[in-house]
Design a protein around this motif. Sequence first.
Motif, mmCIF file in Angstrom:
data_model
loop_
_atom_site.group_PDB
_atom_site.id
_atom_site.type_symbol
_atom_site.label_atom_id
_atom_site.label_comp_id
_atom_site.label_asym_id
_atom_site.label_seq_id
_atom_site.Cartn_x
_atom_site.Cartn_y
_atom_site.Cartn_z
ATOM 1 N N PHE A 288 -2.746 13.214 2.485
ATOM 2 C CA PHE A 288 -2.200 12.529 3.828
ATOM 3 C C PHE A 288 -2.533 11.461 4.132
ATOM 4 O O PHE A 288 -1.748 10.673 4.872
ATOM 5 C CB PHE A 288 -2.978 13.740 4.818
ATOM 6 C CG PHE A 288 -2.717 15.195 4.535
ATOM 7 C CD1 PHE A 288 -1.572 15.843 4.964
ATOM 8 C CD2 PHE A 288 -3.702 16.039 3.915
ATOM 9 C CE1 PHE A 288 -1.193 17.147 4.612
ATOM 10 C CE2 PHE A 288 -3.461 17.248 3.527
ATOM 11 C CZ PHE A 288 -2.278 17.834 3.859
ATOM 12 N N GLU A 289 -3.783 10.684 3.806
ATOM 13 C CA GLU A 289 -4.171 9.484 4.160
ATOM 14 C C GLU A 289 -3.133 8.505 3.518
ATOM 15 O O GLU A 289 -2.673 7.620 4.013
ATOM 16 C CB GLU A 289 -5.648 9.586 3.724
ATOM 17 C CG GLU A 289 -6.292 8.367 4.459
ATOM 18 C CD GLU A 289 -7.979 8.039 3.975
ATOM 19 O OE1 GLU A 289 -8.064 8.547 2.640
ATOM 20 O OE2 GLU A 289 -8.902 7.680 4.575
ATOM 21 N N THR A 290 -3.109 8.582 2.123
ATOM 22 C CA THR A 290 -2.293 7.906 1.355
ATOM 23 C C THR A 290 -0.735 7.810 1.975
ATOM 24 O O THR A 290 -0.128 6.828 1.986
ATOM 25 C CB THR A 290 -2.258 8.551 -0.297
ATOM 26 O OG1 THR A 290 -3.550 8.691 -0.504
ATOM 27 C CG2 THR A 290 -1.743 7.231 -1.207
ATOM 28 N N MET A 291 -0.283 8.974 2.282
ATOM 29 C CA MET A 291 0.959 9.137 2.301
ATOM 30 C C MET A 291 1.461 8.496 3.912
ATOM 31 O O MET A 291 2.141 7.607 4.116
ATOM 32 C CB MET A 291 1.401 10.824 3.083
ATOM 33 C CG MET A 291 2.673 10.955 3.636
ATOM 34 S SD MET A 291 2.870 12.649 4.353
ATOM 35 C CE MET A 291 1.801 12.482 5.711
ATOM 36 N N LYS A 378 -4.941 -5.272 4.961
ATOM 37 C CA LYS A 378 -3.930 -4.145 5.008
ATOM 38 C C LYS A 378 -3.095 -4.033 3.937
ATOM 39 O O LYS A 378 -2.698 -2.787 3.304
ATOM 40 C CB LYS A 378 -2.967 -4.209 6.409
ATOM 41 C CG LYS A 378 -3.795 -4.353 7.804
ATOM 42 C CD LYS A 378 -2.953 -4.630 9.022
ATOM 43 C CE LYS A 378 -3.707 -4.311 10.206
ATOM 44 N NZ LYS A 378 -2.818 -4.800 11.424
ATOM 45 N N LEU A 379 -2.774 -5.097 3.293
ATOM 46 C CA LEU A 379 -1.627 -5.127 2.302
ATOM 47 C C LEU A 379 -2.112 -4.139 0.981
ATOM 48 O O LEU A 379 -1.377 -3.487 0.574
ATOM 49 C CB LEU A 379 -1.172 -6.362 1.889
ATOM 50 C CG LEU A 379 -0.125 -7.015 2.892
ATOM 51 C CD1 LEU A 379 0.518 -8.205 2.259
ATOM 52 C CD2 LEU A 379 0.871 -6.311 3.739
ATOM 53 N N LEU A 384 0.159 -2.849 -1.928
ATOM 54 C CA LEU A 384 -0.076 -3.293 -3.274
ATOM 55 C C LEU A 384 -0.547 -1.925 -4.281
ATOM 56 O O LEU A 384 -0.212 -2.242 -5.407
ATOM 57 C CB LEU A 384 -1.442 -4.013 -3.221
ATOM 58 C CG LEU A 384 -1.233 -5.600 -2.542
ATOM 59 C CD1 LEU A 384 -2.145 -6.109 -2.594
ATOM 60 C CD2 LEU A 384 0.136 -6.203 -2.988
ATOM 61 N N ASP A 385 -1.061 -0.973 -3.762
ATOM 62 C CA ASP A 385 -1.405 0.183 -4.489
ATOM 63 C C ASP A 385 -0.132 0.713 -5.099
ATOM 64 O O ASP A 385 0.124 1.152 -6.121
ATOM 65 C CB ASP A 385 -2.099 1.118 -3.482
ATOM 66 C CG ASP A 385 -3.435 0.891 -3.365
ATOM 67 O OD1 ASP A 385 -3.962 -0.024 -4.086
ATOM 68 O OD2 ASP A 385 -4.090 1.606 -2.720
ATOM 69 N N SER A 386 0.724 0.721 -4.250
ATOM 70 C CA SER A 386 2.575 1.186 -4.761
ATOM 71 C C SER A 386 2.903 0.327 -5.831
ATOM 72 O O SER A 386 3.442 0.855 -6.815
ATOM 73 C CB SER A 386 3.311 1.387 -3.607
ATOM 74 O OG SER A 386 2.831 2.192 -2.324
ATOM 75 N N VAL A 387 2.746 -0.920 -5.588
ATOM 76 C CA VAL A 387 2.936 -1.653 -6.663
ATOM 77 C C VAL A 387 2.668 -1.347 -8.099
ATOM 78 O O VAL A 387 3.334 -1.595 -9.020
ATOM 79 C CB VAL A 387 3.002 -3.305 -6.466
ATOM 80 C CG1 VAL A 387 3.106 -4.117 -7.405
ATOM 81 C CG2 VAL A 387 3.733 -3.703 -5.136
#
Length: 485
Positions: A288-291, A378-379, A384-387
């Motif tokens: 939930f947090e990651t979403m 924040k990024l 960045l995790d998604s990249v």
Amino acid sequence: MIRNIANGEISSVASFPAYDRQKLVTRIVHLGCGAFHRAHQAVFTHHMLEKTGSDWGICEVSLFSGQTLIQQLNDQDCLCTIAEKGAEQTELKIIGSMIDALHPEFVGQQGILETMVQPQVAIISLTITEKGYCTDAASGKLDVNNALIQQDLVNPTAPKSAIGYIVEALRLRYKRGLSPLTVMSCDNVRENGKVTREAVIGFARLRDEKLAQWVEGNVTFPCTMVDRIVPAATPESLEEIAEQLGVYDPCAIACEPFRQWVIEDNFVSGRPNWDVAGAQFVEDVVPFETMKLRMLNGSHSFLAYLGYLGGYAHIADAMMNPDYRQAVLDLMLKEQAPTLTMPAGTDLFQYAHLLIERFSNSRLKHQTWQIAMDGSQKLPQRMLDSVTYHLANGRDYWYLALGIAGWMRYISGKDEQGELIDVRDPLVDQFKSIYRQHGLSVDAVPALLAVFGNPLLANPHFVRVVSNAYQQLLDYGARCVVAIR
Ligand code: NAI
Ligand code: CS2
């Protein structure tokens, strides 16, 4: 006598606490009495008190700024107005869950520590912003070179950092044979409970191995996902609330009606039944947090940087531009949602559309400049995790790259008209030195990526895509680049 919400004529449009506030005791000490906490955890606690009649009260603490607010809260018996502003109407609630408010300037560090050490205190909660955890961006662990941590190592019994306060309070509890407690982060930090645990135990270990072991074995650090859009108060927002309320409340906060709180059920010394007020207790908060961090906060940061550069002062202003609206929906559905692994039944398409609706609430004046703050903190969790996911899976990530390039263009300190930008970030001096060396040229890109210390980000493909987005921003401007795809 000063007329305020504790003793003034409140208009009947506002609801008042319908429970006996005299019964409440300090069971929660909250560090970081900012806008968000008042409109979120204090509201959940208020509704929980309405439903249960229990005695969980909150003692508010501001460690740095916020002296005026703490004084004002005390002047009005810690009552505070929450204005829930929907797209069409506003609901006013006067909440009563806060019962005390402290600042080291008024009660000294010892006054705050002694409150945290009171035997009945069961939870220390936190909304101290991402930088308050004093962690290293690359490792996520305590940054022992952080200036506040350095000071606290020299003078650990009179701390300055939130981590220093928590460790000293835990040491006193341990020494006095008192019960352990729960330390609950409510910040937009990836796996916020784990990060807090690492920072607290890391600092305790630097002080005393036995204390670190006691904390490790006794104190719990639940992860939480917190959500409610709460812009900073402005003279206009306070005036507008005063007009409706009939009395000026300097502690009032306007926010959206939506609120969500998902909490890992891991409280060593008990907890309020926040579920009766709409919170969800779960075993694993991380999905939930990651979403939320990627879909909501990632899109918020995209809108903040590209919106500010495009001349939009507020999120809802940028959302009026169909290109921004489409770009942010594409970012959510094509580049953030695919990185997530959610429990069965989660509808990310519906979630994205709800976010579009929330961002479009034009009665909520949420400044792009406010969200643009502290980008270095924040990024990583927002973009960045998604990249990293896309690089590993050979997928496209244009909007993420554009968001990151937008951040870089923003922290150059000059907007598209050459006007100064008031950049707020703990790494602002580093940014200045990079821009002094490279000017606005694309050569700044690798140097700026290096501040995140993540070797994956030196990936040549990634550097190329971000450099391309950055160059396009220089050549055509934000509005035009957002419209290109
Ligand atoms: P705010 O600026 O109103 O309050 C920030 C609070 O943090 C203040 O009490 C300040 O004294 C304290 N603080 C700042 N730096 C600190 C440090 N280094 N150590 C200890 N305390 C420090 O901001 P707001 O709106 O209350 O947001 C705070 C945090 O709450 C955000 O950074 C975010 O992580 C979380 N949050 C905010 C939401 C929002 O919409 N405003 C929604 C969801 C989460
Ligand atoms: C925002 C968040 O200021 C920011 O960085 O993205 O505070 C956002 O408003 C909240 O996380 C919404 O829950």
